[in-house]
Scaffold this motif. Structure first.
Motif, PDB file in Angstrom:
ATOM      1  N   ARG A  71       7.344  -1.118 -14.679  1.00  0.00           N
ATOM      2  CA  ARG A  71       6.659  -0.264 -15.663  1.00  0.00           C
ATOM      3  C   ARG A  71       7.636   0.729 -16.247  1.00  0.00           C
ATOM      4  O   ARG A  71       7.820   1.822 -15.707  1.00  0.00           O
ATOM      5  N   ASP A  74       6.734   4.460 -17.241  1.00  0.00           N
ATOM      6  CA  ASP A  74       6.742   5.515 -16.220  1.00  0.00           C
ATOM      7  C   ASP A  74       8.128   6.114 -16.003  1.00  0.00           C
ATOM      8  O   ASP A  74       8.308   6.970 -15.140  1.00  0.00           O
ATOM      9  N   ARG A  83       5.105   9.544  -6.863  1.00  0.00           N
ATOM     10  CA  ARG A  83       4.409   8.273  -6.816  1.00  0.00           C
ATOM     11  C   ARG A  83       4.807   7.227  -7.850  1.00  0.00           C
ATOM     12  O   ARG A  83       4.201   6.176  -7.921  1.00  0.00           O
ATOM     13  N   PHE A  88       7.853  -1.607  -8.694  1.00  0.00           N
ATOM     14  CA  PHE A  88       7.069  -1.488  -7.465  1.00  0.00           C
ATOM     15  C   PHE A  88       6.346  -2.803  -7.222  1.00  0.00           C
ATOM     16  O   PHE A  88       6.347  -3.688  -8.070  1.00  0.00           O
TER      17      PHE A  88
HETATM   18  P1  ATP Z   1      -0.861   6.688 -12.174  1.00  0.00           P
HETATM   19  O1  ATP Z   1      -1.938   7.326 -13.006  1.00  0.00           O
HETATM   20  O2  ATP Z   1      -0.623   7.333 -10.883  1.00  0.00           O
HETATM   21  O3  ATP Z   1       0.375   6.423 -12.986  1.00  0.00           O
HETATM   22  P2  ATP Z   1      -2.068   4.182 -12.830  1.00  0.00           P
HETATM   23  O4  ATP Z   1      -3.452   4.594 -13.143  1.00  0.00           O
HETATM   24  O5  ATP Z   1      -1.115   4.000 -13.945  1.00  0.00           O
HETATM   25  O6  ATP Z   1      -1.415   5.215 -11.793  1.00  0.00           O
HETATM   26  P3  ATP Z   1      -2.876   1.515 -12.206  1.00  0.00           P
HETATM   27  O7  ATP Z   1      -2.503   1.024 -13.553  1.00  0.00           O
HETATM   28  O8  ATP Z   1      -4.293   1.655 -11.868  1.00  0.00           O
HETATM   29  O9  ATP Z   1      -2.097   2.864 -11.918  1.00  0.00           O
HETATM   30  O10 ATP Z   1      -2.141   0.578 -11.119  1.00  0.00           O
HETATM   31  C1  ATP Z   1      -2.701   0.239  -9.859  1.00  0.00           C
HETATM   32  C2  ATP Z   1      -1.906   0.778  -8.710  1.00  0.00           C
HETATM   33  O11 ATP Z   1      -0.520   0.478  -8.843  1.00  0.00           O
HETATM   34  C3  ATP Z   1      -1.939   2.261  -8.610  1.00  0.00           C
HETATM   35  O12 ATP Z   1      -3.065   2.667  -7.902  1.00  0.00           O
HETATM   36  C4  ATP Z   1      -0.692   2.571  -7.828  1.00  0.00           C
HETATM   37  O13 ATP Z   1      -0.893   2.418  -6.448  1.00  0.00           O
HETATM   38  C5  ATP Z   1       0.260   1.518  -8.296  1.00  0.00           C
HETATM   39  N1  ATP Z   1       1.185   2.043  -9.333  1.00  0.00           N
HETATM   40  C6  ATP Z   1       0.952   2.196 -10.653  1.00  0.00           C
HETATM   41  N2  ATP Z   1       2.035   2.642 -11.306  1.00  0.00           N
HETATM   42  C7  ATP Z   1       2.998   2.786 -10.373  1.00  0.00           C
HETATM   43  C8  ATP Z   1       4.360   3.177 -10.419  1.00  0.00           C
HETATM   44  N3  ATP Z   1       4.950   3.523 -11.562  1.00  0.00           N
HETATM   45  N4  ATP Z   1       5.068   3.182  -9.266  1.00  0.00           N
HETATM   46  C9  ATP Z   1       4.492   2.811  -8.111  1.00  0.00           C
HETATM   47  N5  ATP Z   1       3.213   2.414  -8.003  1.00  0.00           N
HETATM   48  C10 ATP Z   1       2.461   2.391  -9.104  1.00  0.00           C
END
Ligand code: ATP
Ligand code: MG
Length: 891
Positions: A71, A74, A83, A88
């Motif tokens: 991603r 991010d 986090r 990941f």
């Molecule tokens: P956040 O708001 O914390 O960025 P997200 O809402 O973007 O999370 P989701 O798209 O719902 O996350 O992704 C599902 C799961 O993947 C998350 O609950 C988290 O555990 C994991 N995740 C998402 N983005 C990341 C990242 N950049 N690094 C590590 N783990 C991630």
């Protein structure tokens, strides 16, 4: 709560869902297959989309995976929040129209509290504000107290992507305690700080969003969940952030050791350490999935991450190349979960090292250019660097924008950001126009009629072992006046049409192999097949030129593939497999196919390798392939299950997604083959049918990619024949025989050298004679012999030699000679030591002489040369020379 390791958590998750009837699938490649909507896989559900949309049938209605994800959006968070990583792993379980909320919510709870043994009082689910159903399941079925359940709005808890399937989500948060909070009085679930950390998102796909913005319930509701493996590990191990989790910590420690930095001392240093740790993880995984650094698409993502890691390394004071050392640790820690890392280790390291080296060179070169721009700006009294210069540095030289900004800042300058953006925008627009011009489908950009698209049946291809077959004509397409393809009932002599049959022996262009050609016949009817393409549904579209008779929909026809064309193509295709194997044997296992074109008259094979092949390597490769051709090995094609093919070690294409059943081409013994590859093409049955392989050329096509072109069969014979003709012509010109040819050429070259030497001796003697004549005309001024003269020589070298020789006639003398060649004047001046002692300075004489004829120059007291522009001023120049000499001698 036990501090479980990252690898243990992965296994516990996947086996937990196996006990709930899920099929465990391995992670898909980071490179999406047939999905232009994303550059890189960014969630567990991304590669499963065809199962959700119904375009493909899933192997099971319940699937669980641990999916590699990237991603890049991010990226700004990485290193700063606890986090986020750009790379990941996402644990996920999926229901394709099978179970729904009532099952998944209690399972998720069971996994958290019973398998991971997370304390229930620290868990906080959130639900979409209108999703009373999910709320009730959490409260009543699971028993979570209401003050632990939060309702959140659309932004947080509703998953949708334009029109199409969408639905509410429920996320599970873990409370890491007040010490991780932001201190704000309303810090709670949903706050951006790292106290309540979201680790699992359950998505309930239950609606279809219509183009008018309304939601209609889906007949088949899906479940898609995603839990960040590193986040779960971070919680389980009670560490501060993702990068301190067991396996990742080892990578981080290696970064610290390399930088001689202590982690946890200085927040800014810590961010840099985490960024490097993250980026090396991402890039190692991307390269192992076949991404190569480039200036566009995912190649650019990779390049940017590698360069960013390198930059942060410099910021930490690391001077030498260091990224591969960190990558080696990434491989070591992940090799069990992803064995491909170990298989491709050398390859991965080479890609990283090359890119890091190139980047360091870029930085050096860019710094020089930037220094120039800065000086220019200061000279002009500007306070900002021009936008187009900044863009040129960034675009042409790959110099990072942040580095430009930083260096400019050190010099008290800003950069013209809006000028930069404008330059960037105009470049993007022209790039976009260029791509637009390039795209077009197999049908020369022509759209197929809608009626045809609705029919999703495919043509039965029977051409692997037959060259003729009969088939029924299902559709006939012809261009109308507006060049649109339309379905027509019949075609007549002279027509060019596209025909689709229920069955065909014609191979359609695919997998780098060109189409078959041939004819379609019936009584009184004959058409030539010029090419065949496949559409998305697998229908074979035959381009026909009707020579004779009439063609009608529904007719039965007999189809004949040209055997010569098919065999020539097969020779090149089988030879391509032999070539690939030989390259891997001679050069190493980093060789991977990166492109290939197999036609009837030649083959082209692109592969990863980092420098040109030596003549010796090329010889070895060619010899090895010809050895296998002579060995007459069997070539056997078998269709088998994907698993079996992988077990047999068949070579697959990097980043290619294969179906359940694959075709495998084996050369040699079945038990212990010479080569075994996944391949859908048509092949020989014995290697000797290729007759021989001749390599035509070896060139570079992109950084790290080489290309070999070669011929086999008749083309190889034709090549030998034309070489023989050249040889015969050479023999005839030198009046010799083949076996004497080289000796004759060497002898002729030696004769020529001797003659040249003789000629130059004669010329020297000639100039010695000339020198003597000139010296005899010397005038003595104040006891010094003075020569000022024009001579007829052809070049500066001879002029200098002549002047040397003239000077050597005197114990006390000065010489100025002039010559005229190709419309310009040449001057040389020389003096003996005793003349210099009397005030003679050759350099000054030359300056005055040249000046008088519109030129310039100078030089040492003993010897100087120069040129003059205006040949009409020769007399003036000689006069100036003489008067300068007289002046110098005080005469
Ligand atoms: P956040 O708001 O914390 O960025 P997200 O809402 O973007 O999370 P989701 O798209 O719902 O996350 O992704 C599902 C799961 O993947 C998350 O609950 C988290 O555990 C994991 N995740 C998402 N983005 C990341 C990242 N950049 N690094 C590590 N783990 C991630
Ligand atoms: Mg996010």
């Amino acid at each position: 709560m036990e501090p479980l390791g990252l690898n243990e958590i992965r296994e516990k998750y996947l086996s937990f869902f196996e006990t709930k009837g899920h099929l465990r699938l391995p992670s898909f490649s980071l490179v999406p297959h047939n999905d232009p909507s994303v550059l890189l896989v960014n969630a567990g559900m991304t590669p499963l989309k065809p199962y959700f949309t119904g375009a493909q049938t899933p192997p099971s209605l319940r699937v669980t995976t641990c999916q590699k994800c990237i991603r890049t959006p991010d990226i700004e968070n990485v290193g700063h929040t606890a986090r986020h990583g750009t790379y990941f792993e996402m644990l996920g379980n999926f229901s394709f129209g099978d179970y729904f909320k009532k099952e998944i919510i209690p399972w998720a709870w069971e996994f958290c509290t019973e398998v991971l043994k997370m304390p229930a009082d620290r868990l906080y689910p959130s639900v979409y504000e209108e999703d009373d159903e999910a709320y009730a399941i959490w409260r009543d079925d699971v028993g979570v107290p209401e003050n632990h359940i939060t309702r959140l709005g659309k932004a947080d808890n509703f998953w949708e992507h334009g029109t199409g399937p969408c639905g509410p989500c429920s996320e599970i948060y873990f409370d890491r305690g007040v010490e991780y909070g932001c201190g704000s009085p309303d810090c709670k679930v949903g706050c951006e700080c790292d106290r309540f950390i979201e680790f699992w998102n359950l998505v309930f796909t239950q609606f279809n969003r219509e183009p008018d913005g309304t939601y209609t319930p889906l007949a088949k509701k899906n479940i898609d969940t995603g839990a960040g493996l590193e986040r779960v590990a971070c919680i389980m191990q009670g560490v501060d952030n993702l990068f301190e989790v067991d396996t990742i910590r080892k990578i981080l420690d290696t970064v610290c050791a390399k930088a001689h930095a202590d982690y946890g001392k200085d927040p800014e240093t810590d961010v840099a350490i985490r960024v490097i740790t993250d980026h090396v993880r991402s890039t190692t995984m991307m390269i192992s999935d076949g991404v190569l650094p480039s200036n566009e698409g995912r190649g650019y993502v990779l390049r940017r991450l590698l360069r960013r890691a390198s930059r942060f390394g410099r910021l930490l004071g690391i001077k030498d190349l260091f990224l591969t050392e960190i990558a080696a640790v990434v491989v070591e820690l992940n090799k069990e979960a992803y064995p491909v890392l170990l298989e491709k280790q050398t390859y991965i390291m080479t890609v990283i090292r090359k890119e890091e080296e190139a980047f360091l060179r870029t930085v050096e070169q860019g710094t020089d250019i930037l220094t120039g721009y800065i000086a220019e700006a200061k000279e002009k009294g500007l306070t900002a660097l021009a936008g187009d210069q900044v863009f040129r540095l960034h675009d042409t030289f790959g110099f990072p924008l942040d580095l430009t900004r930083e260096i400019a800042q050190d010099e008290g300058l800003t950069i013209d950001e809006s000028g930069f953006q404008a330059a960037m925008k105009s470049q993007r627009e022209s790039a976009r126009a260029a791509t637009k011009a390039k795209t077009g489908t197999a049908w020369g950009g022509k759209e197929l009629p809608a009626e045809l698209l609705q029919d999703t049946s495919s043509t039965d291809f029977v051409g692997y072992d037959r060259l003729t077959a009969s088939g029924k004509l299902l559709y006939l397409l012809k261009e109308d006046e507006e060049s649109m393809l339309q379905i027509v009932p019949e075609a007549f002599a002279g027509d060019k049409v596209i025909a689709i049959f229920d069955r065909t022996p014609f191979y359609a262009t695919s997998g780098g192999q060109v189409t078959d050609q041939g004819a379609v016949l019936s009584t009184g009817f004959h058409a030539h097949v010029t090419s065949v393409e496949k559409d998305a549904a697998g229908k074979f579209l035959h381009s026909l030129t009707v020579n004779e008779g009439t063609l009608r929909q529904g007719q039965e026809l007999s189809m004949h593939v040209s055997e010569t064309h098919r065999m020539s193509t097969a020779r090149n295709h089988t030879a391509t497999h032999l070539l690939q194997k030989a390259l891997r044997t001679v050069l190493g296992d980093h060789v991977e196919q990166s492109g290939s074109l197999v036609s009837a008259d030649r083959l082209r094979f692109d592969f990863t390798h980092f420098q040109p092949l030596t003549d010796d390597e090329l010889d070895q490769v060619e010899e090895m392939v010809n050895g296998i051709i002579l060995a007459d090995m069997p070539v056997v094609t078998r269709v088998m299950k994907l698993d079996e093919a992988r077990k047999l070690g068949a070579m697959a294409l990097f980043g290619e997604k294969y179906g359940e059943e694959v075709r495998v081409v084996t050369v040699g013994d079945q038990e212990n083959p010479y080569s075994r590859e996944f391949c859908g093409g048509t092949h020989l049955t014995h290697t000797s049918q290729a007759s021989q392989l001749r390599i035509l050329s070896e060139t570079g096509v992109a950084s790290g990619t080489r290309r070999i072109e070669a011929v086999t069969g008749a083309a190889a014979y034709a090549l030998s024949k034309s070489e023989k003709e050249i040889l015969d012509a050479a023999c005839a010109s030198l009046k010799t025989t083949e076996d004497q040819l080289v000796r004759r050429i060497r002898a002729a070259m030696a004769d020529m050298k001797a003659l040249e030497k003789e000629l130059s001796n004669l010329q020297e003697q000639n100039s010695a004679g000339l020198a003597e004549t000139i010296a005899n005309k010397a005038e003595v001024i104040s006891g010094v012999s003075v020569v000022v003269a024009k001579v007829d020589v052809e070049d500066a070298d001879t002029l200098r030699t002549t002047a040397d020789q003239v000077r050597d006639h005197f114990s006390n003398g000065v010489v100025l000679l002039a010559a005229e060649t190709s419309g310009k004047l040449l001057f040389v001046a020389m003096a003996t030591a005793s003349a210099m002692a009397k005030g003679i300075h050759s350099g000054n004489i030359i300056r005055e002489t040249a000046k008088a004829s519109g030129g310039g120059g100078g030089g040492r007291p003993d010897m100087a040369q120069a040129g003059g522009k205006d040949t009409a001023k020769l007399a003036d120049a000689l006069a100036a020379a003489l008067s300068t000499i007289k002046n110098q001698l005080g005469a």
